[in-house]
Design an enzyme around this catalytic site. Sequence first.
Site, PDB file in Angstrom:
ATOM      1  N   HIS A   1     -16.575 -85.126 -61.654  1.00 13.99           N
ATOM      2  CA  HIS A   1     -16.617 -83.896 -60.884  1.00 13.99           C
ATOM      3  C   HIS A   1     -17.722 -83.469 -60.050  1.00 13.99           C
ATOM      4  O   HIS A   1     -17.627 -82.602 -59.349  1.00 13.99           O
ATOM      5  CB  HIS A   1     -16.208 -82.603 -61.795  1.00 13.99           C
ATOM      6  CG  HIS A   1     -17.492 -82.180 -62.675  1.00 13.99           C
ATOM      7  ND1 HIS A   1     -17.515 -82.650 -64.006  1.00 13.99           N
ATOM      8  CD2 HIS A   1     -18.312 -81.241 -62.454  1.00 13.99           C
ATOM      9  CE1 HIS A   1     -18.369 -81.973 -64.593  1.00 13.99           C
ATOM     10  NE2 HIS A   1     -19.101 -81.342 -63.604  1.00 13.99           N
TER      11      HIS A   1
ATOM     12  N   GLY B   1       3.082 -98.350 -75.149  1.00 15.20           N
ATOM     13  CA  GLY B   1       4.163 -97.901 -74.559  1.00 15.20           C
ATOM     14  C   GLY B   1       5.018 -96.898 -75.538  1.00 15.20           C
ATOM     15  O   GLY B   1       6.206 -97.349 -75.789  1.00 15.20           O
ATOM     16  N   VAL B   2       4.368 -95.817 -76.319  1.00 10.82           N
ATOM     17  CA  VAL B   2       5.010 -95.141 -76.926  1.00 10.82           C
ATOM     18  C   VAL B   2       4.675 -93.846 -76.692  1.00 10.82           C
ATOM     19  O   VAL B   2       3.748 -93.542 -76.106  1.00 10.82           O
ATOM     20  CB  VAL B   2       4.582 -95.338 -78.582  1.00 10.82           C
ATOM     21  CG1 VAL B   2       5.238 -96.682 -78.761  1.00 10.82           C
ATOM     22  CG2 VAL B   2       3.143 -95.228 -78.867  1.00 10.82           C
TER      23      VAL B   2
ATOM     24  N   ILE C   1       3.804 -89.976 -78.851  1.00 14.82           N
ATOM     25  CA  ILE C   1       3.458 -89.883 -80.379  1.00 14.82           C
ATOM     26  C   ILE C   1       3.206 -88.587 -80.227  1.00 14.82           C
ATOM     27  O   ILE C   1       3.088 -87.811 -79.355  1.00 14.82           O
ATOM     28  CB  ILE C   1       2.332 -90.505 -80.703  1.00 14.82           C
ATOM     29  CG1 ILE C   1       1.101 -90.429 -79.657  1.00 14.82           C
ATOM     30  CG2 ILE C   1       2.637 -91.993 -80.901  1.00 14.82           C
ATOM     31  CD1 ILE C   1      -0.300 -90.992 -79.999  1.00 14.82           C
TER      32      ILE C   1
ATOM     33  N   ASP D   1     -13.821 -88.281 -67.030  1.00 15.86           N
ATOM     34  CA  ASP D   1     -14.704 -87.339 -65.982  1.00 15.86           C
ATOM     35  C   ASP D   1     -16.111 -88.213 -65.919  1.00 15.86           C
ATOM     36  O   ASP D   1     -17.132 -87.685 -66.137  1.00 15.86           O
ATOM     37  CB  ASP D   1     -14.960 -86.146 -66.434  1.00 15.86           C
ATOM     38  CG  ASP D   1     -15.664 -85.295 -65.395  1.00 15.86           C
ATOM     39  OD1 ASP D   1     -15.528 -85.604 -64.324  1.00 15.86           O
ATOM     40  OD2 ASP D   1     -16.274 -84.081 -65.833  1.00 15.86           O
TER      41      ASP D   1
ATOM     42  N   GLY E   1     -25.171 -77.665 -63.173  1.00 20.37           N
ATOM     43  CA  GLY E   1     -26.303 -78.533 -62.514  1.00 20.37           C
ATOM     44  C   GLY E   1     -26.631 -79.696 -63.481  1.00 20.37           C
ATOM     45  O   GLY E   1     -26.950 -80.709 -63.039  1.00 20.37           O
ATOM     46  N   ASN E   2     -26.447 -79.173 -64.832  1.00 23.54           N
ATOM     47  CA  ASN E   2     -26.744 -80.308 -65.677  1.00 23.54           C
ATOM     48  C   ASN E   2     -25.381 -81.285 -65.617  1.00 23.54           C
ATOM     49  O   ASN E   2     -25.753 -82.366 -66.331  1.00 23.54           O
ATOM     50  CB  ASN E   2     -26.813 -79.656 -67.248  1.00 23.54           C
ATOM     51  CG  ASN E   2     -28.246 -79.270 -67.610  1.00 23.54           C
ATOM     52  OD1 ASN E   2     -28.292 -78.053 -67.480  1.00 23.54           O
ATOM     53  ND2 ASN E   2     -29.246 -80.143 -67.919  1.00 23.54           N
ATOM     54  N   SER E   3     -24.493 -81.102 -65.265  1.00 28.84           N
ATOM     55  CA  SER E   3     -23.168 -82.223 -65.116  1.00 28.84           C
ATOM     56  C   SER E   3     -23.674 -83.475 -64.953  1.00 28.84           C
ATOM     57  O   SER E   3     -24.457 -83.420 -63.804  1.00 28.84           O
ATOM     58  CB  SER E   3     -21.998 -81.551 -64.655  1.00 28.84           C
ATOM     59  OG  SER E   3     -21.514 -80.396 -65.281  1.00 28.84           O
TER      60      SER E   3
END
EC number: 3.4.21.107
Length: 500
Positions: A129, A289-290, A292, A159, A231-233
């Site tokens: 992001h 392919g399930v 749940i 992310d 800003g820490n992201s």
Amino acid sequence: MTATLALSRRLRPILAAAVLAAGWALAPAPASARGPEGIADVAEKVIDAVVNISTSQTVEAKGGSSENRGANPQVPPGSPFEEFFDDFFKNRRGGPGGRGGADNSPRRTNSLGSGFIVDDSGVVVTNNHVIADADEINVILNDGTKIKAELVGVDKKTDLAVLKFKPPRQLTVVKFGDSDKLRLGDWVVAIGNPFSLGGTVTAGIVSAKNRDISSGPYDSYIQTDAAINRGNSGGPLFNLEGEVIGVNTLIISPSGGSIGIGFAVPSKTVAGVVDQLRQFGELRRGWLGVRIQGVTDEIAESLNIKPARGALVAGVDDKGPAKPAGIEPGDVVVKFDGHDIKEPKDLSRMVADTAVGKEVEIIVIRKGQEQTLKVKLGRLEDNEKVQQAAIKKDEPAEKPQTQKALGLDLAALSKDLRTRYKIKDSVKGVVVTGVDQASDAAEKRLSAGDVIVEVAQEAVTSGVDIKKRVDQLKKDGKKSVLLLVSNADGELRFVALSLQ
């Protein structure tokens, strides 16, 4: 007040003498009361590996309406914070960069985040992001050197993003630690670029592990009270050995500032994602392919599973690896490739982290008995299709004959009912035409248009079938009944309803 202070001054020599006579020492609080002494050493060792990420993009301005201006913090003209708020709040939202004016022409906006160097060839890890939709990305080193970077790859589900830039000199790099070894209460250090202020060091403890905040399919965050702000992201979370044990990604805050609840993607996840992005430029996740769902206490009681655990298979993809392996709806996966499955998220993460094409052993509980199956994993394709809810008409062409059971009005599927609820021809069972809002069925979110396919793992075709099965279960002393329910598109889920 004055008398008290004067008395205190006269008493000081006496008190000091008494303290010394008792062998006590008046000393400052130990360093451990303020945090471990190693924080400064960690910061000094790794800070040159932490970078600022600067991005810019062209956006369509929204105009300078009073409503838009009123949503921003108001500061006095000439205030040292005026420029800061103009840039941070107005430019980031696409509003006018100066005062007044309603210029709607496209304009350039800038944003800043954080990242860290993991390879001396110029490889940087950050959040997706931070760089999403950017026209230009620059890496700013700790000494202020600004270098253009290119995007290597992104993974939206975790992310994360990997960048590459040409190093101007020898770089400081950091390595990943083992996030699985973290304990609650361990000290951690966050370094980043909060509010565009530049390299900032904060410290705190690990508040929680494996935190699921429903932000994505593979949530397993480290929660920390180290101060993390806008800003820490993308910045790193370090242990006291200077190893990266997480990537700071999210905060919970009503104000946008730190309130001591921050979340970091654990290094165990990050390292695998980074390796794949560097190698392939994309994520190649395993696929079972399930579909749940969780095993509630009621579902566990219905399936004779003690204690409640595992991931309940609600549906099997006809083209997925699970079908030829023999996995069926109603199976509860309790072990995958030697690892216990406590809840559905465990299975999702483990399957995603397993190499495509690997044959793994899966243990399921089927009708109270454990079975061991082998499955060769496929590759998860990221189509991310949004399914539209079926529009239901208010009145049927003809009033169906119904049977009441479990707080539900039930009817055999007919052409009119399929048309009314837009139910696919492939869906078989008994359709719900009404729900008692005071019933357990309403609480479990059953609604008109749902189709009951099985009751206690036996197929049903009429409301009478369901009534008979329910009456028999009550005679047998069962506390709940397990229903296999389909929506109009054929997607299945299990619902346990109380028989009390």
